[in-house]
Motif scaffolding. Structure first.
Motif, short mmCIF file in Angstrom:
data_model
loop_
_atom_site.label_atom_id
_atom_site.label_comp_id
_atom_site.label_asym_id
_atom_site.label_seq_id
_atom_site.Cartn_x
_atom_site.Cartn_y
_atom_site.Cartn_z
N ASP A 1 -26.55 -6.10 -29.26
CA ASP A 1 -25.60 -6.33 -30.34
C ASP A 1 -24.88 -5.06 -30.75
O ASP A 1 -23.72 -5.10 -31.17
CB ASP A 1 -26.31 -6.94 -31.56
N GLU A 2 -25.54 -3.90 -30.60
CA GLU A 2 -24.90 -2.62 -30.90
C GLU A 2 -24.03 -2.16 -29.72
O GLU A 2 -22.90 -1.73 -29.91
CB GLU A 2 -25.95 -1.57 -31.21
N ALA A 3 -24.60 -2.25 -28.51
CA ALA A 3 -23.90 -1.76 -27.33
C ALA A 3 -22.55 -2.44 -27.14
O ALA A 3 -21.59 -1.85 -26.64
CB ALA A 3 -24.76 -1.96 -26.09
N ALA A 4 -22.45 -3.70 -27.55
CA ALA A 4 -21.21 -4.44 -27.37
C ALA A 4 -20.06 -3.84 -28.16
O ALA A 4 -18.89 -4.07 -27.83
CB ALA A 4 -21.42 -5.91 -27.80
N PHE A 5 -20.36 -3.01 -29.18
CA PHE A 5 -19.30 -2.49 -30.04
C PHE A 5 -19.26 -0.96 -30.09
O PHE A 5 -18.56 -0.39 -30.92
CB PHE A 5 -19.47 -3.06 -31.45
N LEU B 1 -18.16 -2.86 -18.37
CA LEU B 1 -19.55 -3.12 -18.75
C LEU B 1 -19.62 -3.59 -20.20
O LEU B 1 -20.35 -4.53 -20.53
CB LEU B 1 -20.39 -1.86 -18.56
N GLN B 2 -18.87 -2.94 -21.08
CA GLN B 2 -18.86 -3.33 -22.48
C GLN B 2 -18.38 -4.77 -22.66
O GLN B 2 -18.92 -5.52 -23.47
CB GLN B 2 -17.98 -2.38 -23.29
N GLN B 3 -17.36 -5.16 -21.88
CA GLN B 3 -16.87 -6.53 -21.97
C GLN B 3 -17.95 -7.52 -21.56
O GLN B 3 -18.08 -8.59 -22.16
CB GLN B 3 -15.63 -6.71 -21.08
N ALA B 4 -18.75 -7.15 -20.55
CA ALA B 4 -19.86 -8.02 -20.14
C ALA B 4 -20.89 -8.13 -21.27
O ALA B 4 -21.47 -9.20 -21.48
CB ALA B 4 -20.51 -7.47 -18.87
N ALA B 5 -21.12 -7.03 -21.98
CA ALA B 5 -22.05 -7.07 -23.11
C ALA B 5 -21.51 -7.96 -24.22
O ALA B 5 -22.26 -8.74 -24.84
CB ALA B 5 -22.27 -5.65 -23.64
#
Length: 282
Positions: A41-45, A77-81
């Motif tokens: 939830d943090e890594a996505a942003f 990678l962030q978009q995948a998260a």
């Protein structure tokens, strides 16, 4: 030419894909992998720099980790998260729905970071730390709160919440004569509280050393786990302040101040309830 993952994360969750490939990564890349899986939830942003800071590594390692997974770079990678997190939120919608959609707008990114900061702060604080801090506030004969620049506002807010409970405090917010006079009156009956975000102002370190020299109790509230001010403090409280914006997030600091005030109130609710009712706060 755009690189694609050898096994597309679209066919399985990013977390599952990372765990499947885990043994292939270098030691530093494993730090990144663990953080993403445990804090999706943090890594996505988070930006690559923020993620690197959270995983105690470098932003270049984050980029290399993304490429090791088969992505062209960290944004992919962030978009995948984000996609995995969106799927998780959608799966829980039947039980009340998501708090808000996660298409990663600026507002949602900021709110997501604040939410993560609250979780990180709660995770790192112990009940012993909080109880000791509340006890110190409740028993101090004199309280001096040191907060400079942006922290001056939070020093003032802390003083305000204490005043509602009939606990008086003084503020040191500058190197001016009156502020230095307040520091000059520190003695063994004083509790000195410092508030800092980022690199601590020299005045905070000066106040902490003076307090120790005079036998005063000390409490450092900081967003740095290895704060120079905290090294000299008897009591320390940490708050997380990560933010995708150009300013630090102070959501967790505000919540921490509210929590300390509530702890004081709950310590002797019978004594405080009439005063609080008079202020029409409950």
């Amino acid at each position: 030419m755009t690189k694609t993952a050898t096994k597309s994360p679209q066919l399985k969750s990013l977390s599952d894909y990372i765990q499947e490939r885990f043994d292939e990564f270098s030691r530093s890349q494993k730090d990144v992998a663990r953080y993403i899986v445990d804090h999706l939830d943090e890594a996505a942003f988070l930006t690559a720099e923020e993620l690197a800071r959270r995983a105690s590594t470098s932003s270049s390692t984050v980029v290399r980790f993304s490429q090791a997974l088969g992505f062209e770079g960290y944004p992919e990678l962030q978009q995948a998260a984000i996609e995995e997190y969106r799927t998780t939120i959608a799966a829980s919608s039947a039980n009340g729905g998501a708090l808000f959609s996660f298409d990663h707008s600026e507002l949602e990114g900021s709110l997501g970071a604040d939410y993560a900061n609250l979780e990180e702060t709660a995770r790192k604080l112990t009940s012993e730390q909080v109880e000791a801090s509340v006890a110190a506030l409740a028993t101090a004969q004199r309280i001096v709160i040191v907060g400079v620049d942006q922290m001056a506002f939070f020093a003032s807010y802390l003083r305000h919440t204490l005043s509602l409970l009939d606990i008086r405090a003084e503020i040191v917010a500058s190197t001016g004569g009156e502020s230095l006079q307040r520091l000059g009156r520190i003695d063994e009956n004083t509790l000195v509280i410092t508030l800092s975000a980022g690199r601590a102002h020299p005045l905070l370190l000066r106040a902490m050393k003076l307090a120790l020299h005079r036998g005063a109790r000390t409490l450092a509230i900081s967003d740095a786990t290895m704060s120079e001010v905290g090294e000299h403090a008897e009591l320390t409280l940490y708050f997380s302040s990560n933010s995708p914006s150009f300013t630090r997030s102070h959501t967790a600091l505000m919540a921490l101040i509210q929590g300390l005030a509530h702890g004081l109130y709950a310590r002797d609710e019978a004594a405080h309830k009439d005063r609080i009712r008079a202020y029409k706060l409950k």
